[in-house]
Design a protein around this motif. Structure first.
Motif, PDB file in Angstrom:
ATOM      1  N   MET A   1      19.992  53.796 -40.946  1.00  0.00           N
ATOM      2  CA  MET A   1      20.388  52.596 -41.632  1.00  0.00           C
ATOM      3  C   MET A   1      21.690  52.858 -42.392  1.00  0.00           C
ATOM      4  SD  MET A   1      16.783  51.177 -43.142  1.00  0.00           S
ATOM      5  CE  MET A   1      16.413  52.695 -43.983  1.00  0.00           C
ATOM      6  N   LYS A   2      22.670  52.063 -42.123  1.00  0.00           N
ATOM      7  CA  LYS A   2      23.956  52.161 -42.778  1.00  0.00           C
ATOM      8  C   LYS A   2      23.887  51.411 -44.119  1.00  0.00           C
ATOM      9  CE  LYS A   2      28.754  51.343 -41.538  1.00  0.00           C
ATOM     10  NZ  LYS A   2      29.613  50.712 -40.550  1.00  0.00           N
ATOM     11  N   LYS A   3      24.340  52.030 -45.192  1.00  0.00           N
ATOM     12  CA  LYS A   3      24.292  51.385 -46.509  1.00  0.00           C
ATOM     13  C   LYS A   3      25.128  50.115 -46.501  1.00  0.00           C
ATOM     14  CE  LYS A   3      23.246  55.356 -49.231  1.00  0.00           C
ATOM     15  NZ  LYS A   3      22.644  55.399 -50.516  1.00  0.00           N
ATOM     16  N   ASN A   4      24.561  49.060 -47.082  1.00  0.00           N
ATOM     17  CA  ASN A   4      25.288  47.800 -47.167  1.00  0.00           C
ATOM     18  C   ASN A   4      25.164  47.148 -48.543  1.00  0.00           C
ATOM     19  OD1 ASN A   4      22.688  46.774 -47.084  1.00  0.00           O
ATOM     20  ND2 ASN A   4      22.895  45.875 -45.066  1.00  0.00           N
ATOM     21  N   VAL A   5      24.547  47.858 -49.494  1.00  0.00           N
ATOM     22  CA  VAL A   5      24.421  47.377 -50.861  1.00  0.00           C
ATOM     23  C   VAL A   5      25.113  48.391 -51.757  1.00  0.00           C
ATOM     24  CG1 VAL A   5      22.825  46.813 -52.724  1.00  0.00           C
ATOM     25  CG2 VAL A   5      22.208  46.259 -50.379  1.00  0.00           C
ATOM     26  N   GLY A   6      26.091  47.938 -52.500  1.00  0.00           N
ATOM     27  CA  GLY A   6      26.810  48.884 -53.330  1.00  0.00           C
ATOM     28  C   GLY A   6      27.139  48.349 -54.704  1.00  0.00           C
ATOM     29  N   GLY A   7      27.530  49.246 -55.566  1.00  0.00           N
ATOM     30  CA  GLY A   7      28.044  48.933 -56.888  1.00  0.00           C
ATOM     31  C   GLY A   7      27.162  48.071 -57.753  1.00  0.00           C
ATOM     32  N   ILE A   8      27.762  46.991 -58.249  1.00  0.00           N
ATOM     33  CA  ILE A   8      27.076  46.103 -59.178  1.00  0.00           C
ATOM     34  C   ILE A   8      25.864  45.444 -58.521  1.00  0.00           C
ATOM     35  CG2 ILE A   8      27.336  43.983 -60.541  1.00  0.00           C
ATOM     36  CD1 ILE A   8      30.244  44.845 -61.026  1.00  0.00           C
ATOM     37  N   ASP A   9      25.967  45.115 -57.252  1.00  0.00           N
ATOM     38  CA  ASP A   9      24.852  44.512 -56.515  1.00  0.00           C
ATOM     39  C   ASP A   9      23.624  45.417 -56.603  1.00  0.00           C
ATOM     40  OD1 ASP A   9      23.264  42.996 -54.800  1.00  0.00           O
ATOM     41  OD2 ASP A   9      24.358  43.568 -52.986  1.00  0.00           O
ATOM     42  N   ARG A  10      23.833  46.692 -56.404  1.00  0.00           N
ATOM     43  CA  ARG A  10      22.733  47.660 -56.433  1.00  0.00           C
ATOM     44  C   ARG A  10      22.109  47.743 -57.827  1.00  0.00           C
ATOM     45  NH1 ARG A  10      23.245  53.557 -53.562  1.00  0.00           N
ATOM     46  NH2 ARG A  10      21.013  53.909 -53.479  1.00  0.00           N
ATOM     47  N   ILE A  11      22.936  47.805 -58.849  1.00  0.00           N
ATOM     48  CA  ILE A  11      22.437  47.884 -60.230  1.00  0.00           C
ATOM     49  C   ILE A  11      21.648  46.629 -60.590  1.00  0.00           C
ATOM     50  CG2 ILE A  11      23.160  47.933 -62.658  1.00  0.00           C
ATOM     51  CD1 ILE A  11      25.553  49.694 -61.682  1.00  0.00           C
ATOM     52  N   LEU A  12      22.190  45.465 -60.236  1.00  0.00           N
ATOM     53  CA  LEU A  12      21.492  44.208 -60.538  1.00  0.00           C
ATOM     54  C   LEU A  12      20.149  44.112 -59.829  1.00  0.00           C
ATOM     55  CD1 LEU A  12      24.454  41.664 -60.480  1.00  0.00           C
ATOM     56  CD2 LEU A  12      23.206  42.521 -62.468  1.00  0.00           C
ATOM     57  N   ARG A  13      20.089  44.578 -58.588  1.00  0.00           N
ATOM     58  CA  ARG A  13      18.814  44.563 -57.853  1.00  0.00           C
ATOM     59  C   ARG A  13      17.773  45.446 -58.539  1.00  0.00           C
ATOM     60  NH1 ARG A  13      18.906  43.255 -52.142  1.00  0.00           N
ATOM     61  NH2 ARG A  13      20.904  42.335 -51.615  1.00  0.00           N
ATOM     62  N   ILE A  14      18.185  46.637 -58.957  1.00  0.00           N
ATOM     63  CA  ILE A  14      17.254  47.563 -59.599  1.00  0.00           C
ATOM     64  C   ILE A  14      16.761  47.001 -60.930  1.00  0.00           C
ATOM     65  CG2 ILE A  14      17.066  49.845 -60.677  1.00  0.00           C
ATOM     66  CD1 ILE A  14      18.912  50.866 -58.377  1.00  0.00           C
ATOM     67  N   VAL A  15      17.677  46.474 -61.737  1.00  0.00           N
ATOM     68  CA  VAL A  15      17.305  45.908 -63.039  1.00  0.00           C
ATOM     69  C   VAL A  15      16.382  44.702 -62.861  1.00  0.00           C
ATOM     70  CG1 VAL A  15      18.211  44.732 -65.088  1.00  0.00           C
ATOM     71  CG2 VAL A  15      19.325  46.794 -64.243  1.00  0.00           C
ATOM     72  N   ALA A  16      16.729  43.814 -61.939  1.00  0.00           N
ATOM     73  CA  ALA A  16      15.897  42.629 -61.696  1.00  0.00           C
ATOM     74  C   ALA A  16      14.523  43.032 -61.175  1.00  0.00           C
ATOM     75  CB  ALA A  16      16.580  41.701 -60.704  1.00  0.00           C
ATOM     76  N   GLY A  17      14.476  44.010 -60.282  1.00  0.00           N
ATOM     77  CA  GLY A  17      13.199  44.472 -59.750  1.00  0.00           C
ATOM     78  C   GLY A  17      12.308  45.055 -60.827  1.00  0.00           C
ATOM     79  N   ILE A  18      12.876  45.894 -61.677  1.00  0.00           N
ATOM     80  CA  ILE A  18      12.100  46.494 -62.768  1.00  0.00           C
ATOM     81  C   ILE A  18      11.613  45.413 -63.731  1.00  0.00           C
ATOM     82  CG2 ILE A  18      12.285  47.959 -64.823  1.00  0.00           C
ATOM     83  CD1 ILE A  18      14.111  49.806 -63.121  1.00  0.00           C
TER      84      ILE A  18
END
Length: 63
Positions: A1-18
Motif C-alpha cells: 500500500m502506497k501512503k496517500n495520507v500525509g501531514g495535517i490530514d494524518r494528524i487530524l485523523r488521529i486526533v478525531a479518531g481518539i
C-alpha cells in the motif's frame, strides 16, 4: 500500500479518531466507535477511499 495520507490530514485523523473513541468510552453513542476508522487510516498513512477518488494528501505519493 502506497501512503496517500500525509501531514495535517494524518494528524487530524488521529486526533478525531481518539476523540470519538474517548467519547464512546465515556458513554457516548455507539456510532462514536467509528473513530476507529480515522485513527487506523491516520496511523497507517493510507486511506482506501483516496485511490478510488484519485486523491492524495501525501507529498511523496504525488510524484
Amino acid at each position: 500500500m502506497k501512503k496517500n495520507v500525509g501531514g495535517i490530514d494524518r494528524i487530524l485523523r488521529i486526533v478525531a479518531g481518539i476523540a470519538l473513541i474517548a467519547w464512546a468510552l465515556m458513554g457516548g453513542p455507539v456510532w462514536a466507535w467509528i473513530g476507529i476508522v480515522p485513527l487506523a487510516t491516520g496511523a497507517m498513512g493510507w486511506c482506501p477511499l483516496y485511490p478510488l477518488l484519485g486523491f492524495s494528501t501525501c507529498p511523496l505519493s504525488k510524484k
